[in-house]
Scaffold this motif. Structure first.
Motif, PDB file in Angstrom:
ATOM      1  N   GLY A 111       0.801  -1.291  -0.036  1.00  9.43           N
ATOM      2  CA  GLY A 111       0.003  -0.094   0.010  1.00  9.43           C
ATOM      3  C   GLY A 111       0.953   1.338  -0.068  1.00  9.43           C
ATOM      4  O   GLY A 111       2.007   1.240   0.513  1.00  9.43           O
TER       5      GLY A 111
ATOM      6  N   ASN B 172       0.940   5.668   0.381  1.00  8.03           N
ATOM      7  CA  ASN B 172       0.307   6.938   0.678  1.00  8.03           C
ATOM      8  C   ASN B 172       1.123   8.187  -0.208  1.00  8.03           C
ATOM      9  O   ASN B 172       2.290   7.910   0.334  1.00  8.03           O
ATOM     10  CB  ASN B 172      -0.158   7.566   1.980  1.00  8.03           C
ATOM     11  CG  ASN B 172      -1.462   6.750   2.239  1.00  8.03           C
ATOM     12  OD1 ASN B 172      -2.256   6.166   1.119  1.00  8.03           O
ATOM     13  ND2 ASN B 172      -2.150   6.793   3.377  1.00  8.03           N
TER      14      ASN B 172
ATOM     15  N   GLY C  40      -9.282   6.937   0.176  1.00  7.96           N
ATOM     16  CA  GLY C  40      -8.318   5.670   0.036  1.00  7.96           C
ATOM     17  C   GLY C  40      -6.931   6.064   0.992  1.00  7.96           C
ATOM     18  O   GLY C  40      -6.326   5.121   1.613  1.00  7.96           O
ATOM     19  N   HIS C  41      -6.651   7.237   1.207  1.00  7.11           N
ATOM     20  CA  HIS C  41      -5.401   7.422   2.095  1.00  7.11           C
ATOM     21  C   HIS C  41      -5.962   7.200   3.582  1.00  7.11           C
ATOM     22  O   HIS C  41      -5.138   6.600   4.340  1.00  7.11           O
ATOM     23  CB  HIS C  41      -5.044   8.961   1.820  1.00  7.11           C
ATOM     24  CG  HIS C  41      -4.443   9.358   0.596  1.00  7.11           C
ATOM     25  ND1 HIS C  41      -5.175  10.043  -0.064  1.00  7.11           N
ATOM     26  CD2 HIS C  41      -3.235   9.092   0.057  1.00  7.11           C
ATOM     27  CE1 HIS C  41      -4.403  10.356  -1.348  1.00  7.11           C
ATOM     28  NE2 HIS C  41      -3.326   9.625  -1.091  1.00  7.11           N
TER      29      HIS C  41
ATOM     30  N   GLN D 255      -6.296   3.323   4.171  1.00  6.23           N
ATOM     31  CA  GLN D 255      -5.020   2.626   4.205  1.00  6.23           C
ATOM     32  C   GLN D 255      -4.505   2.930   5.539  1.00  6.23           C
ATOM     33  O   GLN D 255      -3.737   1.958   6.171  1.00  6.23           O
ATOM     34  CB  GLN D 255      -4.155   3.133   3.154  1.00  6.23           C
ATOM     35  CG  GLN D 255      -2.725   2.582   3.110  1.00  6.23           C
ATOM     36  CD  GLN D 255      -2.779   1.179   3.142  1.00  6.23           C
ATOM     37  OE1 GLN D 255      -2.710   0.607   2.140  1.00  6.23           O
ATOM     38  NE2 GLN D 255      -2.873   0.403   4.184  1.00  6.23           N
TER      39      GLN D 255
ATOM     40  N   TRP E 222      -6.424   0.575   7.927  1.00  7.53           N
ATOM     41  CA  TRP E 222      -6.586  -0.734   7.623  1.00  7.53           C
ATOM     42  C   TRP E 222      -6.326  -1.777   8.725  1.00  7.53           C
ATOM     43  O   TRP E 222      -5.049  -1.983   9.284  1.00  7.53           O
ATOM     44  CB  TRP E 222      -6.040  -0.948   6.077  1.00  7.53           C
ATOM     45  CG  TRP E 222      -6.473  -2.290   5.498  1.00  7.53           C
ATOM     46  CD1 TRP E 222      -6.163  -3.407   5.612  1.00  7.53           C
ATOM     47  CD2 TRP E 222      -7.823  -2.313   4.479  1.00  7.53           C
ATOM     48  NE1 TRP E 222      -7.030  -4.267   4.872  1.00  7.53           N
ATOM     49  CE2 TRP E 222      -8.022  -3.490   3.968  1.00  7.53           C
ATOM     50  CE3 TRP E 222      -8.576  -1.086   4.275  1.00  7.53           C
ATOM     51  CZ2 TRP E 222      -9.180  -3.787   3.500  1.00  7.53           C
ATOM     52  CZ3 TRP E 222      -9.683  -1.539   3.293  1.00  7.53           C
ATOM     53  CH2 TRP E 222      -9.707  -2.867   2.951  1.00  7.53           C
TER      54      TRP E 222
ATOM     55  N   THR F 229      -3.373  -4.313   8.013  1.00  9.50           N
ATOM     56  CA  THR F 229      -2.061  -3.790   7.907  1.00  9.50           C
ATOM     57  C   THR F 229      -1.091  -3.802   9.127  1.00  9.50           C
ATOM     58  O   THR F 229      -1.772  -3.572  10.395  1.00  9.50           O
ATOM     59  CB  THR F 229      -2.308  -2.192   7.339  1.00  9.50           C
ATOM     60  OG1 THR F 229      -2.887  -2.217   6.134  1.00  9.50           O
ATOM     61  CG2 THR F 229      -0.650  -1.708   7.074  1.00  9.50           C
TER      62      THR F 229
ATOM     63  N   TYR G 277       2.797   0.533   2.938  1.00 10.97           N
ATOM     64  CA  TYR G 277       2.166  -0.351   4.044  1.00 10.97           C
ATOM     65  C   TYR G 277       2.134  -1.662   3.602  1.00 10.97           C
ATOM     66  O   TYR G 277       1.817  -2.253   2.471  1.00 10.97           O
ATOM     67  CB  TYR G 277       0.566   0.137   4.075  1.00 10.97           C
ATOM     68  CG  TYR G 277       0.557   1.676   4.328  1.00 10.97           C
ATOM     69  CD1 TYR G 277       0.400   2.122   5.871  1.00 10.97           C
ATOM     70  CD2 TYR G 277       0.754   2.679   3.362  1.00 10.97           C
ATOM     71  CE1 TYR G 277       0.207   3.319   6.071  1.00 10.97           C
ATOM     72  CE2 TYR G 277       0.729   3.819   3.697  1.00 10.97           C
ATOM     73  CZ  TYR G 277       0.370   4.324   5.259  1.00 10.97           C
ATOM     74  OH  TYR G 277       0.102   5.633   5.296  1.00 10.97           O
TER      75      TYR G 277
ATOM     76  N   PRO H 158      -0.696  -4.674   2.123  1.00 12.69           N
ATOM     77  CA  PRO H 158      -1.414  -3.350   1.685  1.00 12.69           C
ATOM     78  C   PRO H 158      -3.330  -3.590   2.094  1.00 12.69           C
ATOM     79  O   PRO H 158      -3.824  -4.656   2.256  1.00 12.69           O
ATOM     80  CB  PRO H 158      -1.289  -3.355   0.133  1.00 12.69           C
ATOM     81  CG  PRO H 158      -0.977  -4.901  -0.092  1.00 12.69           C
ATOM     82  CD  PRO H 158      -0.535  -5.311   1.105  1.00 12.69           C
ATOM     83  N   GLY H 159      -3.729  -2.408   2.291  1.00 16.04           N
ATOM     84  CA  GLY H 159      -5.123  -2.288   2.166  1.00 16.04           C
ATOM     85  C   GLY H 159      -5.809  -1.868   1.247  1.00 16.04           C
ATOM     86  O   GLY H 159      -5.451  -2.087  -0.068  1.00 16.04           O
ATOM     87  N   ASN H 160      -7.077  -1.443   1.294  1.00 12.67           N
ATOM     88  CA  ASN H 160      -7.772  -0.770   0.232  1.00 12.67           C
ATOM     89  C   ASN H 160      -8.143  -1.866  -0.726  1.00 12.67           C
ATOM     90  O   ASN H 160      -8.195  -1.855  -2.103  1.00 12.67           O
ATOM     91  CB  ASN H 160      -7.403   0.467  -0.602  1.00 12.67           C
ATOM     92  CG  ASN H 160      -7.339   1.554   0.566  1.00 12.67           C
ATOM     93  OD1 ASN H 160      -8.162   1.715   1.543  1.00 12.67           O
ATOM     94  ND2 ASN H 160      -6.387   2.488   0.287  1.00 12.67           N
TER      95      ASN H 160
ATOM     96  N   PRO I 211     -12.292  -1.540   6.040  1.00 14.25           N
ATOM     97  CA  PRO I 211     -11.039  -1.255   6.742  1.00 14.25           C
ATOM     98  C   PRO I 211     -10.969  -1.484   8.184  1.00 14.25           C
ATOM     99  O   PRO I 211      -9.910  -2.037   8.494  1.00 14.25           O
ATOM    100  CB  PRO I 211     -10.909   0.392   6.368  1.00 14.25           C
ATOM    101  CG  PRO I 211     -12.313   0.897   6.078  1.00 14.25           C
ATOM    102  CD  PRO I 211     -12.930  -0.303   5.591  1.00 14.25           C
TER     103      PRO I 211
END
Length: 130
Positions: free
Chosen positions: A49, A51, A88-89, A92, A95, A98, A118, A121-123, A129
């Motif tokens: 992930g 940002n 999304g930021h 993440q 999440w 993560t 990350y 990863p997330g999202n 989340p």
């Protein structure tokens, strides 16, 4: 940077992140590349992930960067697991699955680029989340 992330994670019951020097090195390399090339885009490989934050003018600090990402919380509807605008930021950062984060920053003239990676990863589409 870690404390700023973890303060938002605590608010939603996600476990704290741990700092990864491996991810920090990767993030620093990407921040350096973006400053050197004048670009502003996510790394193409997508293994972690990521940002990004850019500022032109006075330098930012860790808390300002994370707060800017977390401000997207206002557009996230947890009950519907949907987003109006950009979220999304924020998602993440919080999440749940993560575990590790690592960040870097690069500066040239009055431009500054921050990158956080990350793992895992997330999202992930269709998942919540937290």
């Amino acid at each position: 940077m870690l404390a700023a992330h973890n303060s938002y994670r605590r608010q939603v019951g996600s476990p704290p992140l741990f700092w990864s020097t491996q991810l920090a090195s990767l993030a620093q390399d990407w921040a350096n590349y973006l400053i050197r090339t004048g670009g502003y885009k996510h790394r193409a490989d997508g293994q972690y992930g990521e940002n990004l934050f850019e500022v032109v003018g006075p330098p930012a600090d860790e808390r300002q960067v994370v707060n800017a990402w977390a401000a997207e919380q206002a557009g996230y509807d947890h009950h519907r697991n949907s987003c109006s605008g950009r979220c999304g930021h924020y998602t993440q950062i919080v999440w749940h699955d993560t575990r590790r984060v690592g960040c870097g920053v690069a500066q040239k003239n009055r431009r500054e680029i921050w990158v956080c990676n990350y793992d895992p990863p997330g999202n992930i589409l269709g998942e919540r989340p937290y």
